[in-house]
Design a protein around this motif. Structure first.
Motif, PDB file in Angstrom:
ATOM      1  N   ASP A  66       0.851  -1.187   0.000  1.00 51.86           N
ATOM      2  CA  ASP A  66       0.000   0.000   0.000  1.00 51.86           C
ATOM      3  C   ASP A  66       0.889   1.239   0.000  1.00 51.86           C
ATOM      4  N   LYS A  78      -8.056  13.450  -8.662  1.00 51.06           N
ATOM      5  CA  LYS A  78      -8.426  12.224  -9.355  1.00 51.06           C
ATOM      6  C   LYS A  78      -7.188  11.837 -10.155  1.00 51.06           C
ATOM      7  N   GLU A  80      -4.592   9.180 -12.246  1.00 53.71           N
ATOM      8  CA  GLU A  80      -4.539   8.020 -13.129  1.00 53.71           C
ATOM      9  C   GLU A  80      -3.207   7.323 -12.915  1.00 53.71           C
ATOM     10  N   TYR A  89       0.165  -4.869 -10.858  1.00 51.84           N
ATOM     11  CA  TYR A  89      -1.263  -4.595 -11.010  1.00 51.84           C
ATOM     12  C   TYR A  89      -1.688  -3.572  -9.952  1.00 51.84           C
ATOM     13  N   GLY A  90      -2.706  -2.809 -10.313  1.00 51.83           N
ATOM     14  CA  GLY A  90      -3.270  -1.828  -9.389  1.00 51.83           C
ATOM     15  C   GLY A  90      -4.432  -1.132 -10.070  1.00 51.83           C
ATOM     16  N   PRO A  91      -5.250  -0.435  -9.301  1.00 51.31           N
ATOM     17  CA  PRO A  91      -6.391   0.247  -9.899  1.00 51.31           C
ATOM     18  C   PRO A  91      -5.927   1.339 -10.872  1.00 51.31           C
ATOM     19  N   PRO A  92      -6.652   1.529 -11.988  1.00 51.71           N
ATOM     20  CA  PRO A  92      -6.249   2.542 -12.964  1.00 51.71           C
ATOM     21  C   PRO A  92      -6.498   3.972 -12.485  1.00 51.71           C
ATOM     22  N   LEU A  93      -7.443   4.152 -11.565  1.00 50.42           N
ATOM     23  CA  LEU A  93      -7.771   5.485 -11.049  1.00 50.42           C
ATOM     24  C   LEU A  93      -7.819   5.449  -9.531  1.00 50.42           C
ATOM     25  N   ILE A  94      -7.452   6.567  -8.915  1.00 53.93           N
ATOM     26  CA  ILE A  94      -7.570   6.684  -7.465  1.00 53.93           C
ATOM     27  C   ILE A  94      -7.969   8.124  -7.156  1.00 53.93           C
ATOM     28  N   TYR A 104      -2.637   3.492  -2.230  1.00 54.77           N
ATOM     29  CA  TYR A 104      -2.694   2.867  -3.549  1.00 54.77           C
ATOM     30  C   TYR A 104      -2.153   1.447  -3.406  1.00 54.77           C
TER      31      TYR A 104
END
Length: 114
Positions: A66, A78, A80, A89-94, A104
């Motif tokens: 994290d 916001k 990217e 791997y990880g989320p495309p947006l936070i 993240y």
């Protein structure tokens, strides 16, 4: 109307930001025959920082780190994420709210010994 340098007036402004972010300001200039309002926006970025993470995990087993992202600016973020490298791997947006710290979740899942 053409102005030469002798008609110019310097207006020195000293700005010392405490945090990265967007700062808005109005400057009101008055004379006996004129009133002018200047709107100024200063955008402050932090110094470019580099970080290094070392992941140690057996092949085919995922490990998640994290990564804290603190938003000390004056507006919500916001962001990217663009990940490069095999097995990451990880989320495309936070989204990181004003004054908040978001985590993240960066995952590394190797498909072979490397």
């Amino acid at each position: 109307l053409f102005l030469d340098r002798s008609d110019a007036v310097e207006l020195p402004i000293k700005f010392i930001p405490r945090y990265a972010g967007s700062y808005h300001c109005q400057i009101l200039l008055k004379s006996s025959c004129d009133i002018r309002v200047y709107e100024i926006e200063c955008v402050v970025n932090t110094d470019h920082a580099e970080a290094e993470l070392e992941f140690l995990t057996p092949a085919y087993q995922a490990v998640i780190q994290d990564i804290p992202i603190s938003n000390m600016s004056s507006q919500d973020w916001k962001l990217e994420a663009i990940l490069e490298g095999q097995g990451f791997y990880g989320p495309p947006l936070i989204n990181v709210g004003l004054g908040e710290t978001a985590l993240y979740p960066l995952m590394f899942k190797p498909i072979a010994e490397c």
